[in-house]
Design an enzyme around this catalytic site. Structure first.
Site, PDB file in Angstrom:
ATOM      1  N   HIS A 166       0.859  -1.184   0.000  1.00 41.55           N
ATOM      2  CA  HIS A 166       0.000   0.000   0.000  1.00 41.55           C
ATOM      3  C   HIS A 166       0.893   1.230   0.000  1.00 41.55           C
ATOM      4  O   HIS A 166       1.729   1.408   0.900  1.00 41.55           O
ATOM      5  CB  HIS A 166      -0.924   0.029   1.219  1.00 41.55           C
ATOM      6  CG  HIS A 166      -1.885   1.184   1.193  1.00 41.55           C
ATOM      7  ND1 HIS A 166      -3.152   1.100   0.650  1.00 41.55           N
ATOM      8  CD2 HIS A 166      -1.744   2.476   1.625  1.00 41.55           C
ATOM      9  CE1 HIS A 166      -3.748   2.275   0.746  1.00 41.55           C
ATOM     10  NE2 HIS A 166      -2.919   3.126   1.334  1.00 41.55           N
ATOM     11  N   CYS A 167       0.749   2.078  -0.992  1.00 41.67           N
ATOM     12  CA  CYS A 167       1.597   3.262  -1.128  1.00 41.67           C
ATOM     13  C   CYS A 167       0.807   4.518  -0.758  1.00 41.67           C
ATOM     14  O   CYS A 167      -0.155   4.874  -1.452  1.00 41.67           O
ATOM     15  CB  CYS A 167       2.119   3.377  -2.562  1.00 41.67           C
ATOM     16  SG  CYS A 167       3.153   4.839  -2.835  1.00 41.67           S
ATOM     17  N   PRO A 168       1.182   5.209   0.308  1.00 36.93           N
ATOM     18  CA  PRO A 168       0.456   6.433   0.684  1.00 36.93           C
ATOM     19  C   PRO A 168       0.624   7.556  -0.330  1.00 36.93           C
ATOM     20  O   PRO A 168      -0.231   8.432  -0.431  1.00 36.93           O
ATOM     21  CB  PRO A 168       1.066   6.801   2.037  1.00 36.93           C
ATOM     22  CG  PRO A 168       2.429   6.171   2.024  1.00 36.93           C
ATOM     23  CD  PRO A 168       2.281   4.900   1.244  1.00 36.93           C
ATOM     24  N   ASN A 172      -3.254   4.484  -2.454  1.00 31.05           N
ATOM     25  CA  ASN A 172      -3.887   3.275  -2.978  1.00 31.05           C
ATOM     26  C   ASN A 172      -2.936   2.094  -2.809  1.00 31.05           C
ATOM     27  O   ASN A 172      -1.737   2.270  -2.600  1.00 31.05           O
ATOM     28  CB  ASN A 172      -4.227   3.442  -4.457  1.00 31.05           C
ATOM     29  CG  ASN A 172      -5.311   2.479  -4.915  1.00 31.05           C
ATOM     30  OD1 ASN A 172      -5.829   1.668  -4.127  1.00 31.05           O
ATOM     31  ND2 ASN A 172      -5.665   2.552  -6.182  1.00 31.05           N
TER      32      ASN A 172
END
Length: 309
Positions: A166-168, A172
């Site tokens: 999960h990439c802030p 997403n």
């Protein structure tokens, strides 16, 4: 005969921990499931994660890109006496910026591969027509039947197919459906950063040979501060996105997601060549569309997915 509902087991441990009491069936006993069956109902709708931290990070990303745009245009290119230099570099920089922001939007607003929520019902399990002894796993957190290589994301609150992480910064998950856009985003940001560093160095050298007051419409101290900040930003982003781009390409070529590598999960899927893995993410035929954030790859529509059983 037992009801099919008894063949659904909760998954509260990691896939990599297959100790005693956990009986995985052999590969030939797995049930091939059409991709259309496990496609999220939100796949055709707008996808957006309402996470405060993620939204803030995404906004900061855009603001940093706009800052670079401002300094490049108003500090370096527009005051330049070389019209050809300004046009060529301005066109290149703005093209890369447009592609980077478009890739960021696609990565942020594309369903990464969410499994339909709450589909672990008695009726749905019966429709799978399980054979005696076969089981499917249910995620206890989102009550969905968990396909092979899917993991639950605590931020998205969904199980994501081939979830890498999960990439802030894109607010997403990076999964099966949006990995291409994330890779393009990191690539274009790295290229922008490299281009920016080249222009900053060239501008400094040019100003040292000329009068600083003629190098920019801003005062010399302001110009130096703006250029130093841009140089720091470019160097930081170049290192970060280059590393991310490299790890993503390696993950695609080895067909092993970041989570699978971290958990050292046992490989239970067919091994393919690096080229086949690249085509599965970017599209089946190599073309310029591989580098376009506006082209949606088919991800191998003819292929089938399997639930872990």
């Amino acid at each position: 005969m037992k009801s099919p509902v008894h063949r659904c087991r909760d998954v509260e441990h990691s896939r990599g921990q297959s100790g005693a009491g956990t009986n995985y069936l052999q590969a030939d006993q797995r049930i091939p499931i059409s991709k259309d069956v496990i496609t999220s109902s939100s796949a055709s709708a707008m996808w957006f994660i309402k996470d405060a931290c993620g939204i803030m990070c995404a906004v900061i990303t855009w603001l940093l890109v706009f800052y670079a745009e401002f300094v490049v245009l108003f500090v370096m290119l527009l005051p330049s006496k070389n019209l050809t230099y300004s046009i060529v570099n301005g066109t290149l920089f703005n093209t890369l910026t447009f592609l980077a922001l478009a890739s960021h939007l696609r990565a942020m607003c594309t369903d990464p591969g969410a499994v339909p929520k709450g589909n672990a019902t008695k009726e749905y399990i019966e429709s799978l027509q399980l054979k005696p002894g076969q089981v499917v796993y249910k995620c206890p957190k989102c009550c969905s039947i968990k396909p092979d290589r899917a993991h639950h994301c605590s931020v998205c609150k969904r199980c994501i197919r081939k979830m890498d992480h999960h990439c802030p910064w894109v607010n997403n998950c990076v999964g099966e459906n949006n990995q291409k856009y994330f890779v393009l985003f990191t690539m274009y940001i790295a290229l922008i950063s490299l281009h920016v560093l080249f222009m900053v160095v060239f501008h400094f050298l040019n100003c040292f040979e000329d009068d600083w007051t003629k190098c920019s419409s801003f005062s010399p101290p302001a110009t130096v501060i703006l250029l130093i900040l841009l140089c720091f930003e470019g160097l930081l982003f170049l290192i970060f996105t280059s590393v991310m781009f490299g790890t993503q390409v390696h993950s695609i070529c080895t067909d092993e997601t970041g989570i699978e590598q971290l958990k050292k999960e046992e490989r239970r899927w067919a091994k393919k060549t690096k080229w086949m893995n690249m085509r599965a993410v970017f599209g089946h035929h190599f073309s310029i569309l591989w580098f376009s954030p506006f082209s949606t790859p088919d991800h191998g529509k003819a292929e089938t997915y399997q639930y872990v059983v």
